[in-house]
Design a protein around this motif. Sequence first.
Motif: not given
Length: 135
Positions: A17-27
Amino acid sequence: MLTATEKGFGKRTPIADYPRHGRGGQGVIAIQTSERNGSVIGAVLVEEQDEVMLISTGGVLIRTAVSQIRVMGRSTQGVTLISLAEGEKLAGLERIEERDVNGNGNGHGENGDGGNGNGSDGAESGIEPPSPTVH
């Protein structure tokens, strides 16, 4: 993932359920915080068969099976994990790691024998096996 808040609330959420984010994401929001449940105090990766220890500021320790904690979505506030007295807060959350004390695969020595290399479980020598450790 098991997430807990300072007022004793928590929930399990599938890691998918947790999406993957790249660098600089908002969390990513893991649990909704509010006046009802307080701030997040911890999150641990757990399996269905694991147990967790909940520790309050008043010194209360609760050991519970992860399977007894409800699975919920990321945007929910959770359910009560521990009842706290007035003025108490949940101080910590830890997954319990059990060691095998029967001498089989406990990580102590080549033959699971505490490192003495003779294949003995210690019963003949009168040596007690180590007690389980809580981390």
